[in-house]
Scaffold this active site. Structure first.
Site, PDB file in Angstrom:
ATOM      1  N   LYS A 196       5.377  -8.917  -7.307  1.00  0.00           N
ATOM      2  CA  LYS A 196       6.068  -7.706  -6.814  1.00  0.00           C
ATOM      3  C   LYS A 196       7.063  -7.276  -7.876  1.00  0.00           C
ATOM      4  O   LYS A 196       7.553  -8.097  -8.641  1.00  0.00           O
ATOM      5  CB  LYS A 196       6.831  -8.021  -5.518  1.00  0.00           C
ATOM      6  CG  LYS A 196       7.143  -6.796  -4.689  1.00  0.00           C
ATOM      7  CD  LYS A 196       5.992  -6.459  -3.776  1.00  0.00           C
ATOM      8  CE  LYS A 196       6.183  -5.193  -3.011  1.00  0.00           C
ATOM      9  NZ  LYS A 196       5.128  -5.036  -1.974  1.00  0.00           N
ATOM     10  N   ASP A 214       4.603   0.864  -3.555  1.00  0.00           N
ATOM     11  CA  ASP A 214       5.321   0.343  -2.387  1.00  0.00           C
ATOM     12  C   ASP A 214       6.344   1.445  -2.069  1.00  0.00           C
ATOM     13  O   ASP A 214       6.119   2.607  -2.444  1.00  0.00           O
ATOM     14  CB  ASP A 214       5.984  -1.015  -2.703  1.00  0.00           C
ATOM     15  CG  ASP A 214       6.482  -1.737  -1.446  1.00  0.00           C
ATOM     16  OD1 ASP A 214       5.671  -2.322  -0.726  1.00  0.00           O
ATOM     17  OD2 ASP A 214       7.704  -1.688  -1.164  1.00  0.00           O
TER      18      ASP A 214
HETATM   19  P1  NDP Z   1       7.217   5.139   1.489  1.00  0.00           P
HETATM   20  O1  NDP Z   1       8.205   5.208   0.408  1.00  0.00           O
HETATM   21  O2  NDP Z   1       6.003   5.986   1.456  1.00  0.00           O
HETATM   22  O3  NDP Z   1       7.929   5.405   2.906  1.00  0.00           O
HETATM   23  C1  NDP Z   1       8.976   4.601   3.316  1.00  0.00           C
HETATM   24  C2  NDP Z   1       9.494   5.128   4.639  1.00  0.00           C
HETATM   25  O4  NDP Z   1      10.411   4.181   5.187  1.00  0.00           O
HETATM   26  C3  NDP Z   1      10.271   6.431   4.509  1.00  0.00           C
HETATM   27  O5  NDP Z   1      10.154   7.150   5.695  1.00  0.00           O
HETATM   28  C4  NDP Z   1      11.687   5.923   4.298  1.00  0.00           C
HETATM   29  O6  NDP Z   1      12.697   6.858   4.659  1.00  0.00           O
HETATM   30  C5  NDP Z   1      11.730   4.736   5.224  1.00  0.00           C
HETATM   31  N1  NDP Z   1      12.686   3.755   4.698  1.00  0.00           N
HETATM   32  C6  NDP Z   1      12.615   3.136   3.492  1.00  0.00           C
HETATM   33  N2  NDP Z   1      13.676   2.333   3.323  1.00  0.00           N
HETATM   34  C7  NDP Z   1      14.404   2.458   4.445  1.00  0.00           C
HETATM   35  C8  NDP Z   1      15.607   1.871   4.884  1.00  0.00           C
HETATM   36  N3  NDP Z   1      16.275   0.984   4.112  1.00  0.00           N
HETATM   37  N4  NDP Z   1      16.060   2.211   6.113  1.00  0.00           N
HETATM   38  C9  NDP Z   1      15.383   3.099   6.882  1.00  0.00           C
HETATM   39  N5  NDP Z   1      14.246   3.695   6.520  1.00  0.00           N
HETATM   40  C10 NDP Z   1      13.765   3.367   5.333  1.00  0.00           C
HETATM   41  O7  NDP Z   1       6.813   3.593   1.579  1.00  0.00           O
HETATM   42  P2  NDP Z   1       5.541   2.930   2.275  1.00  0.00           P
HETATM   43  O8  NDP Z   1       5.137   3.689   3.478  1.00  0.00           O
HETATM   44  O9  NDP Z   1       4.551   2.659   1.223  1.00  0.00           O
HETATM   45  O10 NDP Z   1       6.145   1.517   2.703  1.00  0.00           O
HETATM   46  C11 NDP Z   1       6.692   1.270   4.000  1.00  0.00           C
HETATM   47  C12 NDP Z   1       6.673  -0.223   4.277  1.00  0.00           C
HETATM   48  O11 NDP Z   1       5.319  -0.695   4.215  1.00  0.00           O
HETATM   49  C13 NDP Z   1       7.450  -1.094   3.283  1.00  0.00           C
HETATM   50  O12 NDP Z   1       7.982  -2.214   3.984  1.00  0.00           O
HETATM   51  C14 NDP Z   1       6.363  -1.586   2.320  1.00  0.00           C
HETATM   52  O13 NDP Z   1       6.735  -2.775   1.673  1.00  0.00           O
HETATM   53  C15 NDP Z   1       5.222  -1.792   3.300  1.00  0.00           C
HETATM   54  N6  NDP Z   1       3.886  -1.844   2.742  1.00  0.00           N
HETATM   55  C16 NDP Z   1       3.409  -0.813   1.980  1.00  0.00           C
HETATM   56  C17 NDP Z   1       2.130  -0.867   1.465  1.00  0.00           C
HETATM   57  C18 NDP Z   1       1.531   0.263   0.688  1.00  0.00           C
HETATM   58  O14 NDP Z   1       0.336   0.175   0.376  1.00  0.00           O
HETATM   59  N7  NDP Z   1       2.261   1.325   0.392  1.00  0.00           N
HETATM   60  C19 NDP Z   1       1.266  -2.046   1.682  1.00  0.00           C
HETATM   61  C20 NDP Z   1       1.834  -3.025   2.573  1.00  0.00           C
HETATM   62  C21 NDP Z   1       3.106  -2.915   3.059  1.00  0.00           C
HETATM   63  P3  NDP Z   1      13.504   7.628   3.499  1.00  0.00           P
HETATM   64  O15 NDP Z   1      12.497   8.553   2.886  1.00  0.00           O
HETATM   65  O16 NDP Z   1      14.627   8.299   4.191  1.00  0.00           O
HETATM   66  O17 NDP Z   1      13.959   6.566   2.533  1.00  0.00           O
HETATM   67  O1  2IT Z   2       3.125  -4.891   0.165  1.00  0.00           O
HETATM   68  C1  2IT Z   2       1.990  -4.610  -0.269  1.00  0.00           C
HETATM   69  O2  2IT Z   2       1.002  -5.277   0.058  1.00  0.00           O
HETATM   70  C2  2IT Z   2       1.845  -3.455  -1.160  1.00  0.00           C
HETATM   71  N1  2IT Z   2       2.831  -2.772  -1.413  1.00  0.00           N
HETATM   72  C3  2IT Z   2       0.516  -3.131  -1.751  1.00  0.00           C
HETATM   73  C4  2IT Z   2       0.258  -3.983  -2.974  1.00  0.00           C
HETATM   74  C5  2IT Z   2      -0.973  -3.629  -3.759  1.00  0.00           C
HETATM   75  O3  2IT Z   2      -1.144  -4.272  -4.816  1.00  0.00           O
HETATM   76  O4  2IT Z   2      -1.745  -2.749  -3.369  1.00  0.00           O
END
Ligand code: NDP
Ligand code: 2IT
Length: 454
Positions: A126, A166
């Protein structure tokens, strides 16, 4: 064994001070796998837990860039190369002001077990930076990404370490970073996943985490002979994971009542339909606005600001069947978990990484709800990243349907692995133990095969 766990955690905390999220992630795993360690002294003798919780490599670097006013700026960049027993390091990059070493170590640690569960040959890593993309112009984001990759390029490669998105990293950032690597190395190769379709990306990768989380929820429901049809759902976040979770819930006949951002959440009593979801995607992915605009646009919705210092989050205090936390870590505390239960929620599938605090997890387990922890439920994202790597290696691309079918098959297989590990170690229905044990055993056995450098 409880002495061993206490001693082990004492050592982890002393050696990794000021990293509470890392301690939290390690504690959960050691508690789950202690039954395995008891049954298999070879893992303890080979110090598998001691080695697996020590990153193979941590890279920390300065990221200097120039803003639109011509001012010099500096951020801190990281890449945690946690474990490469079963494949090259693989995991996302997070750009958020809260990013620090401990948060990335927790995420890299979780990634090791998650990637192991996917059935694909990927180790765990990461990275990211405390850079805040909010309010930055495209040019500022581009200059930051270029500077970030000017250091990171030395440490990654298609068979070494393959980052992805992420929080704060999507197609735009991956594009800037990919081009920087290509320019430095004169090499057109799959060093990142989440790429655009025209330049080596995979169909379904943007959708994969959200779709996969909903497939996992559907598998859990199937154990009780139920489906998502007609189920009401609470979703947090409004980014990549929340958007495609909402889309798949709609596909499977459910109704999403909420989404949020860091400022607050909207509750839409009529449910978020496809037109409203398209509005959210444009708002968040193109205009990069705030979610309160949703309530200004649709009269069926009410916006409520979230006070992060309050003792609970009102988003989790609505009547519903399912919850899909999809924002960030520790967004459900014990009170939120109790509120969910008293509102009738009996399915929680974590799209985010470690969104529930340990006391909240205990509430879910004690109430015997269908609780799918992030490292199992959200593994679809990295799984399709693995499929993107396969397609890059073959210089070929699969159709949308082919990738979606593979994703669906992988999520079923992850669910099955969790169930089987739960049965084998006498903790049926506990997907936390199931996921940790199943993810651990594959990596641990490989580390045994590889000897001291494993
Ligand atoms: P994005 O940046 O696309 O969206 C994040 C969302 O969460 C936004 O709405 C953001 O609001 C909100 N957010 C982020 N930080 C905070 C915080 N500290 N408090 C409140 N709201 C918050 O990210 P993703 O959708 O990609 O990721 C969301 C979650 O999913 C994370 O935990 C990530 O690690 C996990 N994840 C993502 C994967 C991926 O493929 N993208 C894979 C597996 C897990 P704002 O815009 O106001 O910051
Ligand atoms: O938390 C996660 O699994 C991710 N942000 C996706 C990682 C990846 O290599 O696609």
């Amino acid at each position: 064994m409880s002495d061993y766990v206490a001693d082990f955690m004492g050592h982890i905390k002393a050696k990794n001070p000021s990293e509470p999220e890392f301690h939290q992630a390690v504690q959960e795993v050691i508690e789950s796998v202690s039954v395995v360690l008891e049954k298999h002294p070879e893992y303890r003798n080979a110090k598998i837990m001691e080695r697996i919780s020590e990153p193979e490599r941590v890279i920390m670097f300065r990221v200097p860039w120039v803003d639109d006013q011509g001012n010099y700026q500096v951020n801190r960049g990281f890449r945690i190369e946690m474990n490469s027993a079963i494949g090259p390091y693989k995991g996302g990059l997070r750009l958020h002001p809260s990013v620090n070493l401990g948060i990335l170590k927790f995420l890299a640690f979780e990634q090791v077990f998650k990637n192991s569960l996917t059935t694909l040959p990927m180790g765990g890593g990461k990275g990211g930076s405390d850079f805040d993309p909010k309010g930055k112009s495209d040019n500022e984001v581009m200059r930051f990404c270029q500077s970030f990759m000017m250091e990171l390029y030395r440490h990654i490669g298609p068979n070494t370490d393959i980052p992805a998105g992420d929080i704060g990293v999507g197609g735009r950032e991956i594009g800037y970073m990919f081009a920087t690597y290509k320019k430095i190395k004169i090499e057109y190769t799959g060093i990142l996943t989440g790429k655009g379709l025209n330049w080596g990306g995979s169909l379904i990768r943007p959708e994969a985490t959200g779709y996969g989380t909903v497939y996992f929820a559907a598998e859990m429901l199937a154990t009780r002979g139920e489906t998502l049809e007609g189920k009401t759902c609470l979703v947090s976040g409004s980014g990549n994971v929340a958007q495609y979770t909402t889309e798949k819930v709609l596909d499977l006949g459910g109704k999403v009542l909420t989404v949020s951002d860091s400022g607050g959440y909207i509750f839409d009593a009529d449910g978020i339909d496809r037109e409203k979801l398209a509005f959210i995607m444009d708002l968040k992915n193109v205009r990069r606005g705030r979610i309160n605009e949703y309530a200004e646009k649709f009269s069926s919705a009410k916006y409520t600001a979230i006070d992060p210092s309050a003792d609970c989050n009102p988003l989790w205090n609505h009547k519903a069947d399912c919850a899909f936390p999809s924002a960030t870590q520790n967004e459900i505390n014990a009170k939120d978990a109790k509120n969910l239960i008293s509102n009738g929620v009996y399915v929680v599938a974590e799209g985010a990484n470690m969104p529930t605090v340990p006391d909240g997890v205990d509430v879910f387990l004690q109430n015997k709800i269908l609780y799918g922890p992030g490292k199992a439920a959200n593994a679809g994202g990295v799984a399709v990243s693995g499929l993107e790597m396969s397609q890059n290696s073959m210089r070929y691309s699969w159709s949308r349907e082919e990738v979606d079918n593979k994703l669906h098959g992988i999520m079923k297989s992850i669910h099955q692995s969790c169930v089987e590990a739960g049965e084998k170690y006498n903790c049926q229905g506990n997907y936390v133990n199931g996921a940790n044990i199943a993810g651990f055993v594959k990596v641990a056995d490989t580390m045994l095969d590889h000897g001291i450098f494993g």
